[in-house]
Design a protein around this motif. Sequence first.
Motif, short mmCIF file in Angstrom:
data_model
loop_
_atom_site.label_atom_id
_atom_site.label_comp_id
_atom_site.label_asym_id
_atom_site.label_seq_id
_atom_site.Cartn_x
_atom_site.Cartn_y
_atom_site.Cartn_z
N LEU A 46 -88.14 -7.62 -62.79
CA LEU A 46 -88.52 -6.50 -63.89
C LEU A 46 -89.99 -6.28 -64.42
CD1 LEU A 46 -85.18 -7.40 -65.80
CD2 LEU A 46 -85.66 -5.39 -64.44
N ALA A 47 -90.61 -7.45 -64.71
CA ALA A 47 -91.83 -7.28 -65.07
C ALA A 47 -92.85 -6.83 -64.07
CB ALA A 47 -92.48 -8.77 -65.66
N THR A 48 -92.67 -6.97 -62.70
CA THR A 48 -93.47 -6.39 -61.77
C THR A 48 -93.23 -4.95 -61.55
OG1 THR A 48 -93.31 -8.61 -60.41
CG2 THR A 48 -94.11 -6.52 -59.24
N LEU A 49 -91.94 -4.44 -61.54
CA LEU A 49 -91.70 -3.20 -61.60
C LEU A 49 -92.41 -2.23 -62.81
CD1 LEU A 49 -87.95 -3.41 -60.19
CD2 LEU A 49 -89.65 -2.51 -59.14
N LYS A 50 -91.98 -2.97 -63.99
CA LYS A 50 -92.82 -2.34 -65.08
C LYS A 50 -94.39 -2.21 -65.00
CE LYS A 50 -88.60 -3.19 -67.77
NZ LYS A 50 -88.14 -4.13 -68.89
N LYS A 51 -94.97 -3.09 -64.11
CA LYS A 51 -96.25 -2.99 -64.18
C LYS A 51 -96.78 -2.12 -63.28
CE LYS A 51 -98.33 -5.87 -61.00
NZ LYS A 51 -98.62 -6.99 -60.23
N TYR A 52 -95.91 -1.64 -62.41
CA TYR A 52 -96.00 -0.60 -61.50
C TYR A 52 -95.77 0.89 -62.03
CZ TYR A 52 -97.47 -3.32 -57.36
OH TYR A 52 -97.86 -4.23 -56.38
N ARG A 53 -94.84 0.97 -62.93
CA ARG A 53 -94.32 2.08 -63.39
C ARG A 53 -95.38 3.03 -63.98
NH1 ARG A 53 -89.93 1.62 -67.95
NH2 ARG A 53 -91.49 0.49 -68.85
N LEU A 54 -96.38 2.49 -64.70
CA LEU A 54 -97.34 3.23 -65.22
C LEU A 54 -96.93 4.59 -66.04
CD1 LEU A 54 -100.26 3.37 -62.57
CD2 LEU A 54 -100.00 1.66 -64.27
N ARG A 55 -97.09 5.76 -65.83
CA ARG A 55 -96.75 6.97 -66.36
C ARG A 55 -95.45 7.60 -65.80
NH1 ARG A 55 -102.21 9.97 -68.60
NH2 ARG A 55 -103.38 8.24 -69.50
N SER A 56 -95.06 6.98 -64.86
CA SER A 56 -93.82 7.61 -64.17
C SER A 56 -92.57 7.79 -64.97
CB SER A 56 -93.50 6.63 -62.96
OG SER A 56 -94.39 6.65 -61.81
N LYS A 57 -92.08 8.70 -65.09
CA LYS A 57 -90.90 8.91 -65.80
C LYS A 57 -89.62 8.30 -65.15
CE LYS A 57 -92.72 13.34 -67.65
NZ LYS A 57 -92.43 14.61 -67.81
N VAL A 58 -89.43 6.73 -65.18
CA VAL A 58 -88.46 6.20 -64.87
C VAL A 58 -88.20 5.01 -65.62
CG1 VAL A 58 -89.95 4.89 -63.38
CG2 VAL A 58 -87.77 4.77 -62.81
N ASP A 59 -86.90 4.80 -66.08
CA ASP A 59 -86.48 3.64 -66.83
C ASP A 59 -85.68 2.66 -65.78
OD1 ASP A 59 -86.84 4.98 -69.26
OD2 ASP A 59 -84.90 6.08 -69.22
N ILE A 60 -86.29 1.37 -66.01
CA ILE A 60 -85.63 0.38 -65.38
C ILE A 60 -85.04 -0.79 -66.35
CG2 ILE A 60 -86.61 -1.60 -64.03
CD1 ILE A 60 -89.19 0.08 -63.65
N GLU A 61 -83.82 -0.78 -66.17
CA GLU A 61 -82.82 -1.60 -67.05
C GLU A 61 -82.29 -2.76 -66.13
OE1 GLU A 61 -80.26 0.95 -69.59
OE2 GLU A 61 -80.92 2.37 -67.86
N ASN A 62 -82.07 -3.94 -66.88
CA ASN A 62 -81.33 -4.92 -66.78
C ASN A 62 -79.82 -4.58 -67.11
OD1 ASN A 62 -79.94 -7.37 -66.07
ND2 ASN A 62 -81.37 -8.65 -67.70
N VAL A 63 -78.92 -4.35 -65.88
CA VAL A 63 -77.50 -4.33 -66.24
C VAL A 63 -76.63 -5.37 -65.55
CG1 VAL A 63 -77.61 -1.58 -66.49
CG2 VAL A 63 -77.49 -2.51 -63.97
N ALA A 64 -77.07 -6.50 -65.66
CA ALA A 64 -76.49 -7.56 -65.13
C ALA A 64 -75.30 -7.86 -65.82
CB ALA A 64 -77.23 -9.09 -65.27
N GLU A 65 -75.17 -7.63 -66.94
CA GLU A 65 -74.06 -8.11 -67.53
C GLU A 65 -72.92 -6.79 -67.45
OE1 GLU A 65 -73.42 -10.53 -69.67
OE2 GLU A 65 -75.50 -11.20 -69.01
N ASP A 66 -73.16 -5.70 -66.93
CA ASP A 66 -72.16 -4.59 -66.57
C ASP A 66 -71.63 -4.54 -65.24
OD1 ASP A 66 -72.84 -3.71 -69.21
OD2 ASP A 66 -74.47 -2.62 -68.35
N PHE A 67 -72.25 -5.23 -64.24
CA PHE A 67 -72.04 -5.12 -62.87
C PHE A 67 -72.12 -6.41 -62.20
CE2 PHE A 67 -73.77 -1.01 -63.90
CZ PHE A 67 -72.85 0.05 -63.57
N ILE A 68 -71.16 -6.59 -60.98
CA ILE A 68 -70.98 -7.95 -60.29
C ILE A 68 -71.32 -7.74 -58.76
CG2 ILE A 68 -69.81 -9.82 -59.59
CD1 ILE A 68 -68.41 -9.78 -62.36
#
Length: 390
Positions: free
Chosen positions: A137-159
Amino acid sequence: MHRFRPSLLFHHRCLHNLQNAGPLCSQLKSRSVIRFSGPDTIKFLQGLLSNDVRRFGEPPREGNSPIPTPNVASVVVPPMYAALLTPQGRFLYDLFLYRPPRPEEKLDRTGSGPGSGSGESVEILADVDRSILDELLATLKKYRLRSKVDIENVAEDFICWQRYGGNLPGKTPAVEEPEAASVGWGSGVDSSSKSASHGSDVGCQWFKDPRLDCLGFRGVFPSGTTPPLVESDKQTDEENYLMWRLEKGVAEGSTEIPKGEAIPLEYNFAGLNAISFDKGCYVGQELIARTHHRGVIRKRLLPLKFLDNNGKEVEAKVSPGSEVINTVSSKKLGSVTTALGFRGMGVLRLDDAFKDTLAIQGQEDIKVMAIRPDWWPEEWFQDQQHTATA
């Protein structure tokens, strides 16, 4: 260090049962789920990952349509396997990508027409290695910069789940057992099918594993539900899925594929449909392209068996990191990357890998048998012959 502790009850009889029983289902507790959403999702992932993510932005193909089922897309986009690499082209993380059906692609409650939706929403679910979730998650957010993309941890919602086994039919579950497609507002289906949809409108379902048909089916399902076709006598521990992959020679996750070290082509990522060689630039692409066009891979990941001097399986005597040598020349051929029971995987030089003189360094009484996977393309065997004569 391997993430699983070998079971004391896991031995040859269990593997034999895997070959002749099934289909089996395992909840993949070693995997987690993150969600990408926003108008720049496709562009963001396309510039990062090894596969061509633009397919998720295209209209679904009719050939992928399951049987018409309420709240399930009338056509679906198959999942995709991909990797995030270092700028130097070494492996970091693997991802199974799913594009949930958009509202306008689904049938409504009555099953008589498409649902409503703007068609502008972009959402991708990614099945990832749980052990490196925060780091990823930290790596992806480092690359995100100004891109309009949300990155969420949904581990509690899916298996994450895998369906596999020696008797698994080649057809998708929707064709093999139509109840499997009835995930959502359907009625008149078995309880296991209905239970997978309660509390969710994402239209989850089983898909063919995007790597190899022999690996079975994979899916991301809502937490607290039982996926279609999962019964108590079919559900088994994830170690059995690991053993199934060991036999096929398919590594998964940043524990089995050394993070920051592994070269994807040596881990057979091209044969696992994880790399697009014509998609254009992405992080680490230069090494992948150069190695691919050079045409010869001298080392590859192989399934291994560990035997004693009498040819009998040796249980739990070999650990990841053990060196494999040719006992005649004392030449090091590579190392074991994963081990469970009498099976393992290792990256070995192909020129000597299939000789009967292999052993574990420092444990020369433990012989190593490398196995040619059935799914390997013919040209890889030609590469082996070329390497042996080079």
